[in-house]
Design an enzyme around this catalytic site. Structure first.
Site, PDB file in Angstrom:
ATOM      1  N   LEU A  17      30.433  81.344  14.586  1.00 39.58           N
ATOM      2  CA  LEU A  17      31.695  82.081  14.547  1.00 39.58           C
ATOM      3  C   LEU A  17      32.392  81.900  13.198  1.00 39.58           C
ATOM      4  O   LEU A  17      32.916  82.861  12.633  1.00 39.58           O
ATOM      5  CB  LEU A  17      32.617  81.611  15.679  1.00 39.58           C
ATOM      6  CG  LEU A  17      34.024  82.202  15.716  1.00 39.58           C
ATOM      7  CD1 LEU A  17      33.993  83.727  15.759  1.00 39.58           C
ATOM      8  CD2 LEU A  17      34.802  81.634  16.896  1.00 39.58           C
ATOM      9  N   ASP A  37      35.483  66.102   8.879  1.00 39.70           N
ATOM     10  CA  ASP A  37      35.163  65.658  10.229  1.00 39.70           C
ATOM     11  C   ASP A  37      36.471  65.655  11.009  1.00 39.70           C
ATOM     12  O   ASP A  37      37.346  64.820  10.763  1.00 39.70           O
ATOM     13  CB  ASP A  37      34.561  64.254  10.173  1.00 39.70           C
ATOM     14  CG  ASP A  37      34.266  63.680  11.553  1.00 39.70           C
ATOM     15  OD1 ASP A  37      34.542  64.372  12.564  1.00 39.70           O
ATOM     16  OD2 ASP A  37      33.781  62.535  11.629  1.00 39.70           O
ATOM     17  N   ILE A  38      36.615  66.592  11.935  1.00 32.92           N
ATOM     18  CA  ILE A  38      37.901  66.749  12.618  1.00 32.92           C
ATOM     19  C   ILE A  38      38.222  65.585  13.541  1.00 32.92           C
ATOM     20  O   ILE A  38      39.356  65.461  14.009  1.00 32.92           O
ATOM     21  CB  ILE A  38      37.988  68.084  13.393  1.00 32.92           C
ATOM     22  CG1 ILE A  38      36.970  68.134  14.543  1.00 32.92           C
ATOM     23  CG2 ILE A  38      37.830  69.268  12.461  1.00 32.92           C
ATOM     24  CD1 ILE A  38      37.168  69.318  15.466  1.00 32.92           C
ATOM     25  N   TYR A  62      31.648  71.209  19.453  1.00 32.40           N
ATOM     26  CA  TYR A  62      30.340  70.727  19.910  1.00 32.40           C
ATOM     27  C   TYR A  62      29.992  71.564  21.135  1.00 32.40           C
ATOM     28  O   TYR A  62      30.574  71.388  22.200  1.00 32.40           O
ATOM     29  CB  TYR A  62      30.424  69.241  20.239  1.00 32.40           C
ATOM     30  CG  TYR A  62      29.121  68.600  20.681  1.00 32.40           C
ATOM     31  CD1 TYR A  62      27.892  69.024  20.182  1.00 32.40           C
ATOM     32  CD2 TYR A  62      29.122  67.545  21.586  1.00 32.40           C
ATOM     33  CE1 TYR A  62      26.708  68.421  20.573  1.00 32.40           C
ATOM     34  CE2 TYR A  62      27.942  66.922  21.987  1.00 32.40           C
ATOM     35  CZ  TYR A  62      26.737  67.375  21.479  1.00 32.40           C
ATOM     36  OH  TYR A  62      25.553  66.782  21.866  1.00 32.40           O
ATOM     37  N   THR A  63      29.067  72.505  20.967  1.00 26.40           N
ATOM     38  CA  THR A  63      28.857  73.540  21.977  1.00 26.40           C
ATOM     39  C   THR A  63      27.545  73.419  22.746  1.00 26.40           C
ATOM     40  O   THR A  63      27.219  74.310  23.533  1.00 26.40           O
ATOM     41  CB  THR A  63      28.909  74.933  21.316  1.00 26.40           C
ATOM     42  OG1 THR A  63      27.882  75.018  20.312  1.00 26.40           O
ATOM     43  CG2 THR A  63      30.266  75.183  20.687  1.00 26.40           C
ATOM     44  N   THR A 102      36.902  78.071  25.828  1.00 31.87           N
ATOM     45  CA  THR A 102      35.721  78.592  26.509  1.00 31.87           C
ATOM     46  C   THR A 102      36.000  79.031  27.945  1.00 31.87           C
ATOM     47  O   THR A 102      36.939  78.544  28.584  1.00 31.87           O
ATOM     48  CB  THR A 102      34.620  77.507  26.542  1.00 31.87           C
ATOM     49  OG1 THR A 102      33.496  77.953  27.307  1.00 31.87           O
ATOM     50  CG2 THR A 102      35.135  76.230  27.183  1.00 31.87           C
ATOM     51  N   TYR A 125      31.184  69.612  29.036  1.00 32.91           N
ATOM     52  CA  TYR A 125      31.613  70.534  27.977  1.00 32.91           C
ATOM     53  C   TYR A 125      32.938  71.193  28.346  1.00 32.91           C
ATOM     54  O   TYR A 125      33.882  71.227  27.547  1.00 32.91           O
ATOM     55  CB  TYR A 125      30.532  71.591  27.741  1.00 32.91           C
ATOM     56  CG  TYR A 125      30.957  72.697  26.807  1.00 32.91           C
ATOM     57  CD1 TYR A 125      31.195  72.441  25.464  1.00 32.91           C
ATOM     58  CD2 TYR A 125      31.123  74.004  27.286  1.00 32.91           C
ATOM     59  CE1 TYR A 125      31.603  73.459  24.608  1.00 32.91           C
ATOM     60  CE2 TYR A 125      31.515  75.016  26.430  1.00 32.91           C
ATOM     61  CZ  TYR A 125      31.751  74.741  25.100  1.00 32.91           C
ATOM     62  OH  TYR A 125      32.145  75.751  24.253  1.00 32.91           O
ATOM     63  N   LYS A 129      36.575  70.729  26.441  1.00 34.48           N
ATOM     64  CA  LYS A 129      37.313  71.857  25.854  1.00 34.48           C
ATOM     65  C   LYS A 129      38.705  71.988  26.482  1.00 34.48           C
ATOM     66  O   LYS A 129      39.676  72.315  25.785  1.00 34.48           O
ATOM     67  CB  LYS A 129      36.519  73.147  26.032  1.00 34.48           C
ATOM     68  CG  LYS A 129      35.214  73.203  25.243  1.00 34.48           C
ATOM     69  CD  LYS A 129      35.455  73.212  23.733  1.00 34.48           C
ATOM     70  CE  LYS A 129      35.951  74.547  23.247  1.00 34.48           C
ATOM     71  NZ  LYS A 129      36.068  74.595  21.764  1.00 34.48           N
TER      72      LYS A 129
END
Length: 269
Positions: A17, A37-38, A62-63, A102, A125, A129
């Site tokens: 994206l 690096d967030i 991280y998906t 998501t 996941y 999120k």
């Protein structure tokens, strides 16, 4: 660097994206994972202090849904605390934040979900999120969280590319036919971000139109897909049966079938 009169920073600029966001915001400042690096709070604050953007667009995440089951700490650091750090920094310096979440924040017990529906994730996941959404809401008022679904684009691994590869390698490709969502082309999604920046703070659902199962999606990509159930194709992370996001706040995007045609042309080119 300025987009119109708005100085923009894209975080996660090298992802699927993020790469398309860079096309739509060619003059934006761009930071990849190698540069930022967030999960490092001090680094996030330092970069935003240095750049002084008007808007931050965060597409870092991280998906890998199944990997998140084993890498829970990493999932929550990247998808949860990381966005919280960005939101905190944006709040400190008066910066507007755009962030992507998501459809997997929902459990699939309903056929469709609007922005105000209460999340209830069923995998790590999704939990990570949702945790990120909450950290953003805790830390900043001037946010736009965009929930997305089934992304495909030319700059990263995705379902369409996987189907094309498996179709070449196998006589038939088994694809799940009892999980439903809305596939979304990254270029179409990226094109809507400029609009969302101008809208009120809050949560937005943005996907291409058209509901299908993964098998239905695959059938438009390859000619040797065959349907199977989730039980026949078990995976580590549980998926919602229905993760259909309904957009109630902006004009709908085109059907995923039209978007897929453009994606395949771009991929071939």
């Amino acid at each position: 660097m300025v987009v119109g009169t708005i100085k923009t920073l894209i975080i996660g600029a090298s992802g699927m994206l993020g790469s398309d966001l860079c096309k739509l915001f060619p003059d934006a400042f761009k930071l990849t994972h190698k540069e930022l690096d967030i999960t490092n709070r001090e680094s996030v604050i330092d970069w935003i202090r240095k750049i002084k953007p008007d808007v931050v667009i965060n597409s870092a995440a991280y998906t890998c849904v199944d990997e998140c089951e084993d890498m829970q700490e990493l999932a929550f650091q990247v998808n949860g605390y990381g966005p919280g750090h960005i939101a905190e920094a944006c709040s400190i310096f008066g910066v507007k934040l755009i962030h992507f979440s998501t459809d997997y924040v929902f459990d699939g017990s309903k056929k469709e979900y609007v922005e105000s529906d209460v999340p209830n994730p069923i995998n790590v996941y999704g939990y990570s999120k949702l945790f990120g959404e909450n950290k953003i809401i805790e830390n900043i008022d001037d946010y736009r969280i965009i929930r997305i679904s089934g992304l495909f684009g030319v700059h990263g691994k995705n379902f369409v590319g996987t189907m094309l590869r498996l179709s070449r390698e196998l006589d038939t490709v088994k694809v799940i036919n009892d999980q439903f969502g809305k596939p979304t082309y990254t270029m179409d999604l990226a094109s809507r971000v400029k609009e969302v920046i101008k809208l009120d703070p809050g949560i937005y659902h943005i996907t291409n139109e058209g509901i299908c199962s993964w098998y239905g999606f695959a059938s438009d990509i390859i000619d040797n897909a065959i349907p199977c159930t989730s039980e026949e194709f078990p995976r580590k992370a549980k998926r919602p049966s229905y993760s259909v996001l309904v957009n109630t706040k902006i004009e709908p995007m085109r059907h995923w079938k039209e978007a897929l045609k453009d994606y395949l042309k771009e991929r071939k080119a």
